[in-house]
Design an enzyme around this catalytic site. Structure first.
Site, PDB file in Angstrom:
ATOM      1  NE  ARG A 184     -49.258  -2.338  -6.886  1.00  0.00           N
ATOM      2  CZ  ARG A 184     -49.874  -3.114  -7.758  1.00  0.00           C
ATOM      3  NH1 ARG A 184     -50.124  -4.371  -7.456  1.00  0.00           N
ATOM      4  NH2 ARG A 184     -50.264  -2.643  -8.922  1.00  0.00           N
ATOM      5  NE  ARG A 236     -52.570   1.300 -11.024  1.00  0.00           N
ATOM      6  CZ  ARG A 236     -52.683   0.752  -9.814  1.00  0.00           C
ATOM      7  NH1 ARG A 236     -52.575   1.504  -8.727  1.00  0.00           N
ATOM      8  NH2 ARG A 236     -52.906  -0.533  -9.694  1.00  0.00           N
ATOM      9  CE  LYS A 261     -55.361  -6.718 -14.255  1.00  0.00           C
ATOM     10  NZ  LYS A 261     -55.985  -5.466 -13.772  1.00  0.00           N
ATOM     11  NE  ARG A 276     -52.921  -3.517  -4.729  1.00  0.00           N
ATOM     12  CZ  ARG A 276     -52.989  -3.907  -5.997  1.00  0.00           C
ATOM     13  NH1 ARG A 276     -53.155  -5.181  -6.270  1.00  0.00           N
ATOM     14  NH2 ARG A 276     -52.909  -3.039  -6.975  1.00  0.00           N
TER      15      ARG A 276
HETATM   16  P1  B4P Z   1     -56.165  -6.869  -8.338  1.00  0.00           P
HETATM   17  O1  B4P Z   1     -57.074  -6.299  -9.330  1.00  0.00           O
HETATM   18  O2  B4P Z   1     -56.045  -8.359  -8.260  1.00  0.00           O
HETATM   19  O3  B4P Z   1     -54.806  -6.095  -8.602  1.00  0.00           O
HETATM   20  P2  B4P Z   1     -53.698  -6.363  -9.677  1.00  0.00           P
HETATM   21  O4  B4P Z   1     -53.761  -7.701 -10.307  1.00  0.00           O
HETATM   22  O5  B4P Z   1     -52.474  -6.068  -8.932  1.00  0.00           O
HETATM   23  O6  B4P Z   1     -53.960  -5.366 -10.892  1.00  0.00           O
HETATM   24  P3  B4P Z   1     -53.344  -3.959 -11.251  1.00  0.00           P
HETATM   25  O7  B4P Z   1     -53.959  -3.606 -12.544  1.00  0.00           O
HETATM   26  O8  B4P Z   1     -53.568  -3.046 -10.102  1.00  0.00           O
HETATM   27  O9  B4P Z   1     -51.775  -4.082 -11.348  1.00  0.00           O
HETATM   28  P4  B4P Z   1     -50.716  -4.698 -12.338  1.00  0.00           P
HETATM   29  O10 B4P Z   1     -49.770  -5.352 -11.438  1.00  0.00           O
HETATM   30  O11 B4P Z   1     -51.298  -5.533 -13.438  1.00  0.00           O
HETATM   31  O12 B4P Z   1     -56.546  -6.520  -6.837  1.00  0.00           O
HETATM   32  C1  B4P Z   1     -56.631  -5.241  -6.300  1.00  0.00           C
HETATM   33  C2  B4P Z   1     -57.114  -5.271  -4.838  1.00  0.00           C
HETATM   34  O13 B4P Z   1     -58.495  -5.629  -4.775  1.00  0.00           O
HETATM   35  C3  B4P Z   1     -56.399  -6.295  -3.956  1.00  0.00           C
HETATM   36  O14 B4P Z   1     -56.022  -5.672  -2.760  1.00  0.00           O
HETATM   37  C4  B4P Z   1     -57.424  -7.384  -3.680  1.00  0.00           C
HETATM   38  O15 B4P Z   1     -57.285  -7.952  -2.401  1.00  0.00           O
HETATM   39  C5  B4P Z   1     -58.732  -6.624  -3.781  1.00  0.00           C
HETATM   40  N1  B4P Z   1     -59.831  -7.469  -4.260  1.00  0.00           N
HETATM   41  C6  B4P Z   1     -59.775  -8.366  -5.274  1.00  0.00           C
HETATM   42  N2  B4P Z   1     -60.977  -8.960  -5.447  1.00  0.00           N
HETATM   43  C7  B4P Z   1     -61.817  -8.394  -4.526  1.00  0.00           C
HETATM   44  C8  B4P Z   1     -63.209  -8.580  -4.211  1.00  0.00           C
HETATM   45  N3  B4P Z   1     -63.985  -9.468  -4.851  1.00  0.00           N
HETATM   46  N4  B4P Z   1     -63.750  -7.828  -3.240  1.00  0.00           N
HETATM   47  C9  B4P Z   1     -62.995  -6.930  -2.565  1.00  0.00           C
HETATM   48  N5  B4P Z   1     -61.671  -6.710  -2.803  1.00  0.00           N
HETATM   49  C10 B4P Z   1     -61.093  -7.451  -3.767  1.00  0.00           C
HETATM   50  O16 B4P Z   1     -50.049  -3.416 -13.071  1.00  0.00           O
HETATM   51  C11 B4P Z   1     -49.320  -2.417 -12.365  1.00  0.00           C
HETATM   52  C12 B4P Z   1     -48.614  -1.457 -13.348  1.00  0.00           C
HETATM   53  O17 B4P Z   1     -47.604  -2.182 -14.104  1.00  0.00           O
HETATM   54  C13 B4P Z   1     -49.476  -0.816 -14.445  1.00  0.00           C
HETATM   55  O18 B4P Z   1     -50.125   0.353 -13.991  1.00  0.00           O
HETATM   56  C14 B4P Z   1     -48.414  -0.537 -15.545  1.00  0.00           C
HETATM   57  O19 B4P Z   1     -47.672   0.638 -15.263  1.00  0.00           O
HETATM   58  C15 B4P Z   1     -47.483  -1.712 -15.450  1.00  0.00           C
HETATM   59  N6  B4P Z   1     -47.864  -2.812 -16.376  1.00  0.00           N
HETATM   60  C16 B4P Z   1     -48.305  -4.048 -16.010  1.00  0.00           C
HETATM   61  N7  B4P Z   1     -48.576  -4.809 -17.087  1.00  0.00           N
HETATM   62  C17 B4P Z   1     -48.327  -4.032 -18.174  1.00  0.00           C
HETATM   63  C18 B4P Z   1     -48.435  -4.241 -19.587  1.00  0.00           C
HETATM   64  N8  B4P Z   1     -48.869  -5.403 -20.082  1.00  0.00           N
HETATM   65  N9  B4P Z   1     -48.091  -3.219 -20.433  1.00  0.00           N
HETATM   66  C19 B4P Z   1     -47.635  -2.069 -19.947  1.00  0.00           C
HETATM   67  N10 B4P Z   1     -47.518  -1.793 -18.622  1.00  0.00           N
HETATM   68  C20 B4P Z   1     -47.849  -2.762 -17.741  1.00  0.00           C
END
Ligand code: B4P
Length: 191
Positions: free
Chosen positions: A134, A145, A14, A128
């Site tokens: 992180r 998660r 995302k 990551r």
């Molecule tokens: P991403 O999937 O981009 O990670 P993210 O956006 O940080 O999502 P995530 O769900 O983990 O965290 P969030 O901050 O929303 O990428 C992951 C990795 O994959 C990266 O290292 C990237 O380089 C790699 N990658 C991407 N595409 C790739 C590909 N094609 N091939 C290989 N590798 C690739 O949430 C974190 C926490 O915050 C949650 O657990 C929750 O506690 C809280 N939170 C956030 N939003 C919330 C909400 N709306 N309500 C309640 N709690 C919330």
């Protein structure tokens, strides 16, 4: 206005794809994960509460997250559209987003869900975790998660399905190949 919800399990890409979408469509990026991590880094009361919850892989309360979203919408009244990254994560959040956007005569144009198998999610997040340190990218928290996503967040897809606003995209392969699939589904709502 183009308002995109970018949806998917943790590690589905995302944040990665949001960067490319913003660049191409000039949307304002709202990532609830990033906003919460800013609060943690600034050691605010909210950040201290959120850190404990995030480190367990649970969801922060709807009211906190919705309040943050409303502030951002108000801050960017002149935006040409938004990308909501990692939000909504519960049906309650989806309902509240609808209400908040209605206040600005807006609505969600499309919800795009990135589909990635569990083993690949775990692999990406562990990598990551090693690279960035992180605190929620460790094996135990990642497992929780993904379970929380399956239990509490998947129902959001049915909410947008009912409105015919949900498109699934294969989130495996190269970052550019995934982005091409995303632009293809966005082009259909822009016609
Ligand atoms: P991403 O999937 O981009 O990670 P993210 O956006 O940080 O999502 P995530 O769900 O983990 O965290 P969030 O901050 O929303 O990428 C992951 C990795 O994959 C990266 O290292 C990237 O380089 C790699 N990658 C991407 N595409 C790739 C590909 N094609 N091939 C290989 N590798 C690739 O949430 C974190 C926490 O915050 C949650 O657990 C929750 O506690 C809280 N939170 C956030 N939003 C919330 C909400 N709306 N309500 C309640 N709690 C919330």
């Amino acid at each position: 206005m183009l308002n995109i919800v970018l949806f998917g399990p943790p590690g589905s890409g995302k944040g990665t794809q949001s960067e490319k979408i913003i660049e191409k469509y000039g949307l304002v990026h709202i990532s609830t994960g990033d906003l919460l991590r800013e609060e943690v880094a600034a050691k605010t009361d909210l950040g201290m509460q959120a850190k404990e919850i995030m480190d367990k892989g649970e969801l922060v309360s709807d009211s906190i997250v919705i309040g943050m979203i409303r502030n951002k919408l108000e801050e960017h009244r002149d935006a040409s559209g938004f990308i909501f990254d990692g939000f909504p994560r519960t049906v309650e959040q989806a309902r509240e987003l609808r209400k908040a956007l209605t206040d600005y005569d807006q609505s969600v144009s499309l919800m795009i869900s990135l589909e990635v198998p569990r083993e690949e999610l775990v692999k990406r997040l562990l990598k990551r975790g090693e690279e960035t340190g992180r605190s929620d990218d460790n094996l135990e928290t990642i497992g929780n998660r993904i379970d929380v996503y399956n239990r509490q967040t998947i129902p959001v897809t049915y909410y947008y399905d009912k409105m015919h606003k949900h498109a699934s995209v294969d989130g495996t392969g190269s970052i550019d190949a995934i982005f091409d699939r995303i632009t293809e589904v966005i082009s259909k709502v822009q016609i």
